[in-house]
Scaffold this active site. Structure first.
Site, PDB file in Angstrom:
ATOM      1  N   SER A   1     -26.078 -36.832  61.103  1.00 25.00           N
ATOM      2  CA  SER A   1     -24.812 -36.592  60.406  1.00 25.00           C
ATOM      3  C   SER A   1     -24.115 -35.389  61.016  1.00 25.00           C
ATOM      4  CB  SER A   1     -25.066 -36.322  58.920  1.00 25.00           C
ATOM      5  OG  SER A   1     -23.873 -35.873  58.298  1.00 25.00           O
TER       6      SER A   1
ATOM      7  N   TYR B   1     -29.347 -31.347  52.669  1.00 24.95           N
ATOM      8  CA  TYR B   1     -29.061 -32.589  53.411  1.00 24.95           C
ATOM      9  C   TYR B   1     -28.731 -32.258  54.869  1.00 24.95           C
ATOM     10  CZ  TYR B   1     -26.242 -36.638  54.901  1.00 24.95           C
ATOM     11  OH  TYR B   1     -25.711 -37.694  55.602  1.00 24.95           O
TER      12      TYR B   1
HETATM   13  P1  NAP Z   1     -25.433 -45.790  51.482  1.00 26.83           P
HETATM   14  O1  NAP Z   1     -24.222 -46.644  51.480  1.00 26.83           O
HETATM   15  O2  NAP Z   1     -25.777 -44.969  50.277  1.00 26.83           O
HETATM   16  O3  NAP Z   1     -26.678 -46.696  51.881  1.00 26.83           O
HETATM   17  C1  NAP Z   1     -27.950 -46.135  52.006  1.00 26.83           C
HETATM   18  C2  NAP Z   1     -28.976 -47.208  52.269  1.00 26.83           C
HETATM   19  O4  NAP Z   1     -30.243 -46.554  52.482  1.00 26.83           O
HETATM   20  C3  NAP Z   1     -29.150 -48.170  51.115  1.00 26.83           C
HETATM   21  O5  NAP Z   1     -29.327 -49.477  51.649  1.00 26.83           O
HETATM   22  C4  NAP Z   1     -30.448 -47.698  50.447  1.00 26.83           C
HETATM   23  O6  NAP Z   1     -31.197 -48.734  49.843  1.00 26.83           O
HETATM   24  C5  NAP Z   1     -31.214 -47.182  51.649  1.00 26.83           C
HETATM   25  N1  NAP Z   1     -32.270 -46.219  51.327  1.00 26.83           N
HETATM   26  C6  NAP Z   1     -32.140 -44.965  50.829  1.00 26.83           C
HETATM   27  N2  NAP Z   1     -33.348 -44.391  50.698  1.00 26.83           N
HETATM   28  C7  NAP Z   1     -34.248 -45.311  51.125  1.00 26.83           C
HETATM   29  C8  NAP Z   1     -35.662 -45.326  51.224  1.00 26.83           C
HETATM   30  N3  NAP Z   1     -36.407 -44.267  50.857  1.00 26.83           N
HETATM   31  N4  NAP Z   1     -36.259 -46.438  51.711  1.00 26.83           N
HETATM   32  C9  NAP Z   1     -35.530 -47.507  52.089  1.00 26.83           C
HETATM   33  N5  NAP Z   1     -34.193 -47.549  52.019  1.00 26.83           N
HETATM   34  C10 NAP Z   1     -33.574 -46.466  51.532  1.00 26.83           C
HETATM   35  O7  NAP Z   1     -25.384 -44.723  52.672  1.00 26.83           O
HETATM   36  P2  NAP Z   1     -24.606 -44.687  54.085  1.00 26.83           P
HETATM   37  O8  NAP Z   1     -23.446 -43.803  53.932  1.00 26.83           O
HETATM   38  O9  NAP Z   1     -24.461 -46.038  54.663  1.00 26.83           O
HETATM   39  O10 NAP Z   1     -25.686 -43.838  54.914  1.00 26.83           O
HETATM   40  C11 NAP Z   1     -26.497 -44.383  55.923  1.00 26.83           C
HETATM   41  C12 NAP Z   1     -26.940 -43.232  56.804  1.00 26.83           C
HETATM   42  O11 NAP Z   1     -25.789 -42.621  57.375  1.00 26.83           O
HETATM   43  C13 NAP Z   1     -27.688 -42.120  56.063  1.00 26.83           C
HETATM   44  O12 NAP Z   1     -28.751 -41.641  56.840  1.00 26.83           O
HETATM   45  C14 NAP Z   1     -26.634 -41.052  55.896  1.00 26.83           C
HETATM   46  O13 NAP Z   1     -27.197 -39.767  55.772  1.00 26.83           O
HETATM   47  C15 NAP Z   1     -25.860 -41.232  57.174  1.00 26.83           C
HETATM   48  N6  NAP Z   1     -24.496 -40.683  57.154  1.00 26.83           N
HETATM   49  C16 NAP Z   1     -23.555 -41.170  56.300  1.00 26.83           C
HETATM   50  C17 NAP Z   1     -22.275 -40.616  56.332  1.00 26.83           C
HETATM   51  C18 NAP Z   1     -21.188 -41.084  55.424  1.00 26.83           C
HETATM   52  O14 NAP Z   1     -20.139 -40.396  55.340  1.00 26.83           O
HETATM   53  N7  NAP Z   1     -21.323 -42.197  54.750  1.00 26.83           N
HETATM   54  C19 NAP Z   1     -21.995 -39.574  57.208  1.00 26.83           C
HETATM   55  C20 NAP Z   1     -22.981 -39.105  58.056  1.00 26.83           C
HETATM   56  C21 NAP Z   1     -24.232 -39.677  58.027  1.00 26.83           C
HETATM   57  P3  NAP Z   1     -30.706 -49.482  48.469  1.00 26.83           P
HETATM   58  O15 NAP Z   1     -29.513 -50.293  48.896  1.00 26.83           O
HETATM   59  O16 NAP Z   1     -31.845 -50.309  48.056  1.00 26.83           O
HETATM   60  O17 NAP Z   1     -30.340 -48.389  47.519  1.00 26.83           O
END
Ligand code: NAP
Length: 248
Positions: free
Chosen positions: A143, A157
């Site tokens: 991130s 985080y």
């Molecule tokens: P999201 O929409 O909240 O989706 C997160 C996914 O991770 C969900 O499918 C969730 O499963 C799964 N998950 C969480 N903990 C888990 C665990 N312990 N075991 C298995 N699955 C798990 O998040 P996102 O924004 O797409 O984020 C994806 C990645 O991108 C993360 O690493 C986040 O830190 C990174 N990121 C996001 C952003 C942003 O602005 N969105 C920016 C920088 C980095 P369930 O569906 O079953 O809940």
């Protein structure tokens, strides 16, 4: 022989976009999720309807039991693993560091650091030529928080993503001679559900207009970069960390 990829947290957000794009590029895709079965099933159904191969596997990847079961299921159901996207990650309510307690820190470290380490280890034991494998690629989803520090939001985080950056560099060098490339993407503000976990579902709408590009990003824009780093198009890249943050 088809490429086989595990996308952790592939049921929603960036992981779901990555799973869909990987399938469209010919990968057999394991859509891992922790609890939201309906979202993961919808991604699998969409991939299958388009003629692709996908399998939803429920597993908490923050512990050894879940990780071992996840990868064993992939071995049995999809075949030889060739790629891993360490995407699953969480954050918690916005606050200052002096308000964080030990239990929360433990949850963040376990989900965002231990999980990617355990999954990377399981993938290396399957893909490394050292273990008789045929090589492969790992992409870690870090991130922009790792370089910004996320003050007054979630320094925990941000620090966990700093660990992901370090792991990307270290592991890349450990396995560079074993047929495995390890790279990372560092997304900025992307429209997904994760911001609701911090208590501000509209965070990207609030901050997006103030970014150099004037908007937040879409999960599909991150997925494109992940697929590039998985593919032979990036065959000489390892230990690289690609910022995808609209200039942030
Ligand atoms: P999201 O929409 O909240 O989706 C997160 C996914 O991770 C969900 O499918 C969730 O499963 C799964 N998950 C969480 N903990 C888990 C665990 N312990 N075991 C298995 N699955 C798990 O998040 P996102 O924004 O797409 O984020 C994806 C990645 O991108 C993360 O690493 C986040 O830190 C990174 N990121 C996001 C952003 C942003 O602005 N969105 C920016 C920088 C980095 P369930 O569906 O079953 O809940």
């Amino acid at each position: 022989m088809s490429e086989v990829v595990v996308v952790t947290g592939g049921g929603r957000g960036i992981g779901a976009a990555t799973a869909r794009l990987a399938a469209a590029r010919g990968y057999a895709v394991c859509v891992n999720y922790r609890s939201d079965e309906a979202s993961a099933a919808a991604v699998v159904a969409e991939i299958e309807a388009a003629g692709g191969t996908a399998l939803a596997v429920r597993a908490d990847v923050s512990g050894t039991a879940g990780v071992e079961r996840l990868f064993a299921t992939v071995d049995a159901e999809l075949g030889v693993l060739t790629a891993l996207v360490n995407n699953a990650g969480v954050l918690e309510r916005q606050c200052r560091l002096d308000e964080l307690d030990e239990a929360r820190l433990e949850r963040i470290w376990t989900a965002n650091i231990t999980g990617p380490f355990l999954c990377a280890g399981a993938a290396v034991r399957r893909m490394s030529t050292r273990y008789g494998g045929k090589g492969g690629a790992i992409v870690n989803v870090s991130s922009a928080a790792s370089r910004l520090g996320s003050p007054n939001e979630y320094v925990d985080y941000a620090a966990s993503k700093g660990a992901v950056d370090s792991m990307t560099r270290g592991l890349a060098l450990e396995v560079a001679g074993e047929g495995i490339r390890v790279n990372a993407v560092r997304p900025g503000l992307i429209h997904t559900d994760i911001h609701a976990l911090g208590g501000e579902p509209g965070r990207v709408d609030r901050l997006g207009p103030g970014l150099p590009m004037g908007r937040g990003g879409r999960p599909e824009e991150i997925a494109e970069a992940i697929l590039f780093l998985l593919s032979p198009a990036s065959s000489y890249a390892t230990g690289a960390i690609l910022d995808l943050a609209g200039g942030r």
